[in-house]
Write a protein that holds these residues in place. Structure first.
Motif, PDB file in Angstrom:
ATOM      1  N   TYR A 107       0.829  -1.214   0.000  1.00  0.00           N
ATOM      2  CA  TYR A 107       0.000   0.000   0.000  1.00  0.00           C
ATOM      3  C   TYR A 107       0.860   1.260   0.000  1.00  0.00           C
ATOM      4  O   TYR A 107       0.357   2.347   0.254  1.00  0.00           O
ATOM      5  N   LYS A 135      -5.395  -7.147  -3.638  1.00  0.00           N
ATOM      6  CA  LYS A 135      -6.647  -6.514  -4.092  1.00  0.00           C
ATOM      7  C   LYS A 135      -7.698  -7.571  -4.417  1.00  0.00           C
ATOM      8  O   LYS A 135      -8.892  -7.385  -4.127  1.00  0.00           O
ATOM      9  N   GLU A 138      -9.042  -8.609  -1.099  1.00  0.00           N
ATOM     10  CA  GLU A 138      -9.815  -7.559  -0.433  1.00  0.00           C
ATOM     11  C   GLU A 138     -11.181  -7.324  -1.085  1.00  0.00           C
ATOM     12  O   GLU A 138     -12.094  -6.805  -0.427  1.00  0.00           O
ATOM     13  N   THR A 139     -11.325  -7.679  -2.323  1.00  0.00           N
ATOM     14  CA  THR A 139     -12.609  -7.510  -3.017  1.00  0.00           C
ATOM     15  C   THR A 139     -13.373  -8.825  -3.142  1.00  0.00           C
ATOM     16  O   THR A 139     -14.353  -8.915  -3.882  1.00  0.00           O
ATOM     17  N   TYR A 144     -11.543 -12.486   5.234  1.00  0.00           N
ATOM     18  CA  TYR A 144     -10.092 -12.584   5.064  1.00  0.00           C
ATOM     19  C   TYR A 144      -9.347 -11.775   6.124  1.00  0.00           C
ATOM     20  O   TYR A 144      -9.861 -10.812   6.693  1.00  0.00           O
ATOM     21  N   THR A 145      -8.108 -12.187   6.353  1.00  0.00           N
ATOM     22  CA  THR A 145      -7.100 -11.356   7.012  1.00  0.00           C
ATOM     23  C   THR A 145      -5.825 -11.479   6.194  1.00  0.00           C
ATOM     24  O   THR A 145      -5.364 -12.601   5.926  1.00  0.00           O
ATOM     25  N   ARG A 165      -4.453  -1.772   8.507  1.00  0.00           N
ATOM     26  CA  ARG A 165      -4.538  -1.461   7.079  1.00  0.00           C
ATOM     27  C   ARG A 165      -4.149  -0.028   6.743  1.00  0.00           C
ATOM     28  O   ARG A 165      -3.428   0.212   5.778  1.00  0.00           O
ATOM     29  N   GLY A 195     -11.374  -8.784   7.521  1.00  0.00           N
ATOM     30  CA  GLY A 195     -11.374  -7.607   6.668  1.00  0.00           C
ATOM     31  C   GLY A 195     -10.226  -6.665   6.930  1.00  0.00           C
ATOM     32  O   GLY A 195     -10.208  -5.537   6.414  1.00  0.00           O
ATOM     33  N   ASP A 196      -9.238  -7.091   7.700  1.00  0.00           N
ATOM     34  CA  ASP A 196      -8.095  -6.236   8.032  1.00  0.00           C
ATOM     35  C   ASP A 196      -6.834  -6.754   7.339  1.00  0.00           C
ATOM     36  O   ASP A 196      -6.776  -7.893   6.868  1.00  0.00           O
ATOM     37  N   SER A 197      -5.849  -5.891   7.276  1.00  0.00           N
ATOM     38  CA  SER A 197      -4.541  -6.219   6.714  1.00  0.00           C
ATOM     39  C   SER A 197      -3.513  -5.835   7.761  1.00  0.00           C
ATOM     40  O   SER A 197      -3.341  -4.647   8.063  1.00  0.00           O
TER      41      SER A 197
END
Length: 213
Positions: A107, A135, A138-139, A144-145, A165, A195-197
Motif C-alpha cells: 500500500y 486486491k 480484499e474484493t 479474510y485477514t 490497514r 477484513g483487516d490487513s
C-alpha cells in the motif's frame, strides 16, 4: 473440530505454523503443496498431505472439502492468478475464512528511507504482483485477514507488534516464527481481524533497512 488447509505447506513460515498448530491446538491439517513427497506426515491422526497446484481451481476445490480455515502461504510471480483461484474455489465450496500472507509495502505504507529501500529491493515485479493479489483478496467478500510481514529472519523468537490497514508500517524485520504465531492466533480466534490487513514487525527495529542486511 477446526480443519485448516495450509496452501504452500512446504514454505518456512507454513512449516513453523504447522508445528505450532500440532503442539498447541487439536486442529486437523491439510498440507497442500506441489510435489507432496517433500513433506512427511508427523501425526497420521491429524494430518493429510495433498499434492496440488494452488493455481488450479479444481485441485483447490477438492482439497477444501470440510475445511474451516484456509491459510495461504503462497509465493511467485503468478501470485495474482493463485489468489483468483483460491477465492473462486472458496466461494464454490462455501469456505469463508482466509488468512493470506503478503508482504510489506503493497500500500506504499512503509515510511522514509526504509520505504525507499524496500521499493528498490522489491519493485522488480514483486510488489506490484503482491499488491494485485491482495486486491483480489480484499474484493472477494470472504472473511479474510492479510498479513504483511517486515523483512524475515529465522531467529528462534516470538516477538512482534501489529499495525493495521491504514497505519504507517513500523519496524524493519520480524522472525518467521512470529509470523507463524500470528497465523495460529488468528486460526484460534476466527472472528478476529476479519477484513483487516495486519503489518507485523519486531518492536524497536526502526531504521533504514534490517540490521542484518
Amino acid at each position: 473440530m477446526t480443519k485448516v488447509l495450509i496452501l504452500g505447506a512446504h514454505g518456512r513460515i507454513a512449516q513453523l505454523a504447522r508445528q505450532q498448530l500440532l503442539a498447541n491446538t487439536d486442529a486437523q491439517l491439510g498440507l497442500f503443496l506441489r510435489n507432496a513427497n517433500r513433506l512427511t506426515v508427523q501425526d497420521a491422526d491429524r494430518e493429510q498431505v495433498i499434492d496440488g497446484d494452488a493455481g488450479n481451481q479444481a485441485d483447490l476445490e477438492k482439497a477444501m472439502a470440510g475445511v474451516s480455515v484456509v491459510y495461504a502461504n503462497l509465493a511467485g510471480r503468478n501470485i495474482e492468478a493463485q489468489a483468483k483461484a483460491v477465492v473462486a474455489a472458496m466461494k464454490t465450496t462455501n469456505v469463508k475464512r482466509l488468512i493470506w500472507i503478503s508482504t510489506l509495502g503493497i500500500y506504499d505504507e512503509v515510511p522514509g528511507a526504509y520505504g525507499k529501500w524496500n521499493h528498490q529491493m522489491l519493485d522488480d515485479g514483486y510488489l506490484p504482483t503482491y499488491a494485485a493479489a491482495a486486491k483480489v483478496i480484499e474484493t472477494s467478500e470472504l472473511d479474510y485477514t492479510i498479513i504483511r510481514p517486515a523483512w524475515l529472519d529465522d531467529k528462534d523468537e516470538i516477538d512482534y507488534e501489529i499495525t493495521h490497514r491504514h497505519d504507517i508500517f513500523k519496524g524493519t524485520e520480524v522472525s518467521r516464527k512470529s509470523v507463524a504465531a500470528e497465523v495460529v492466533r488468528l486460526i484460534q480466534s476466527p472472528n478476529e481481524a476479519i477484513g483487516d490487513s495486519l503489518g507485523l514487525n519486531k518492536p524497536n527495529t526502526e531504521g533504514d533497512k534490517p540490521a542484518w542486511y
